[in-house]
Design a protein around this motif. Structure first.
Motif, PDB file in Angstrom:
ATOM      1  N   ALA A  41     -18.899  -1.342   5.113  1.00 13.93           N
ATOM      2  CA  ALA A  41     -17.632  -2.083   5.104  1.00 13.93           C
ATOM      3  C   ALA A  41     -17.027  -2.132   6.498  1.00 13.93           C
ATOM      4  N   ASN A  42     -17.021  -1.017   7.180  1.00 16.51           N
ATOM      5  CA  ASN A  42     -16.459  -0.952   8.533  1.00 16.51           C
ATOM      6  C   ASN A  42     -17.213  -1.886   9.477  1.00 16.51           C
TER       7      ASN A  42
ATOM      8  N   PHE B  67      -9.111  -1.677   1.903  1.00 10.42           N
ATOM      9  CA  PHE B  67     -10.025  -2.816   1.937  1.00 10.42           C
ATOM     10  C   PHE B  67      -9.263  -4.093   1.588  1.00 10.42           C
ATOM     11  N   SER B  68      -8.457  -4.046   0.534  1.00  8.58           N
ATOM     12  CA  SER B  68      -7.666  -5.199   0.125  1.00  8.58           C
ATOM     13  C   SER B  68      -6.679  -5.607   1.207  1.00  8.58           C
ATOM     14  N   SER B  69      -6.032  -4.639   1.820  1.00  7.83           N
ATOM     15  CA  SER B  69      -5.069  -4.930   2.890  1.00  7.83           C
ATOM     16  C   SER B  69      -5.757  -5.568   4.089  1.00  7.83           C
ATOM     17  N   LEU B  70      -6.899  -5.033   4.461  1.00  7.69           N
ATOM     18  CA  LEU B  70      -7.652  -5.607   5.574  1.00  7.69           C
ATOM     19  C   LEU B  70      -8.091  -7.037   5.266  1.00  7.69           C
ATOM     20  N   THR B  71      -8.415  -7.297   4.021  1.00 10.48           N
ATOM     21  CA  THR B  71      -8.828  -8.638   3.629  1.00 10.48           C
ATOM     22  C   THR B  71      -7.665  -9.624   3.736  1.00 10.48           C
ATOM     23  N   VAL B  72      -6.471  -9.194   3.359  1.00  9.50           N
ATOM     24  CA  VAL B  72      -5.300 -10.066   3.486  1.00  9.50           C
ATOM     25  C   VAL B  72      -5.008 -10.337   4.955  1.00  9.50           C
TER      26      VAL B  72
END
Length: 112
Positions: free
Chosen positions: A13-14, A55-60
Motif C-alpha cells: 500500500a505504501n 488508507f481511506s483518508s489518503l484516498t480522499v
C-alpha cells in the motif's frame, strides 16, 4: 523490494500510494491504482481498523489531487474506482464520511 515481494499489504500500500503521485509516468500511476484496488478488494482484512481509516483518508486526499482539470481521464476514473471499492468494503458509514469531500470536489465543475 524484498518487503514488497514478501507480500506485506502495508508495504505494498505504501509503495502504491507513492507511485500514484504526479512524479511518475501515467502508465506506472495506473498500475499503482490497480494495486491499491487489489489491496482493498482482496486484502483489506490484513489491515488494522486504524490502517483502513488512514488508507481511506489518503484516498480522499488523492482524489483531491487528481481532480485538477489537466489530469488524465483514466487516472480520474481509477481514483473513482478506488473510492468505490473502499465504500463497498466499508459500507454506508464510509459513504457518509466521504460524501462531503466528494460533494466539495464536484462543486468545482464537471471536469472534477
Amino acid at each position: 523490494l524484498f518487503q514488497v515481494k514478501s507480500g506485506d499489504a502495508r508495504i505494498l500500500a505504501n509503495a502504491s500510494f507513492r507511485l500514484v503521485k504526479r512524479d511518475w509516468p501515467s502508465e506506472i500511476r495506473l498500475h499503482a491504482f490497480k494495486m491499491l484496488q487489489h489491496l482493498v478488494r482482496l486484502r483489506w482484512e490484513e489491515l488494522t481498523e486504524a490502517e483502513q481509516r488512514n488508507f481511506s483518508s489518503l484516498t480522499v486526499e488523492l482524489m483531491s489531487e487528481i481532480a485538477i482539470p489537466y489530469e488524465e481521464w483514466p487516472l480520474k476514473s481509477q481514483t473513482a474506482a478506488l473510492v468505490a471499492e473502499i465504500v463497498r468494503r466499508e459500507g454506508l458509514s464510509s459513504w457518509h464520511e466521504l460524501r462531503p469531500s466528494l460533494i466539495a470536489l464536484s462543486n468545482f465543475g464537471p471536469i472534477q
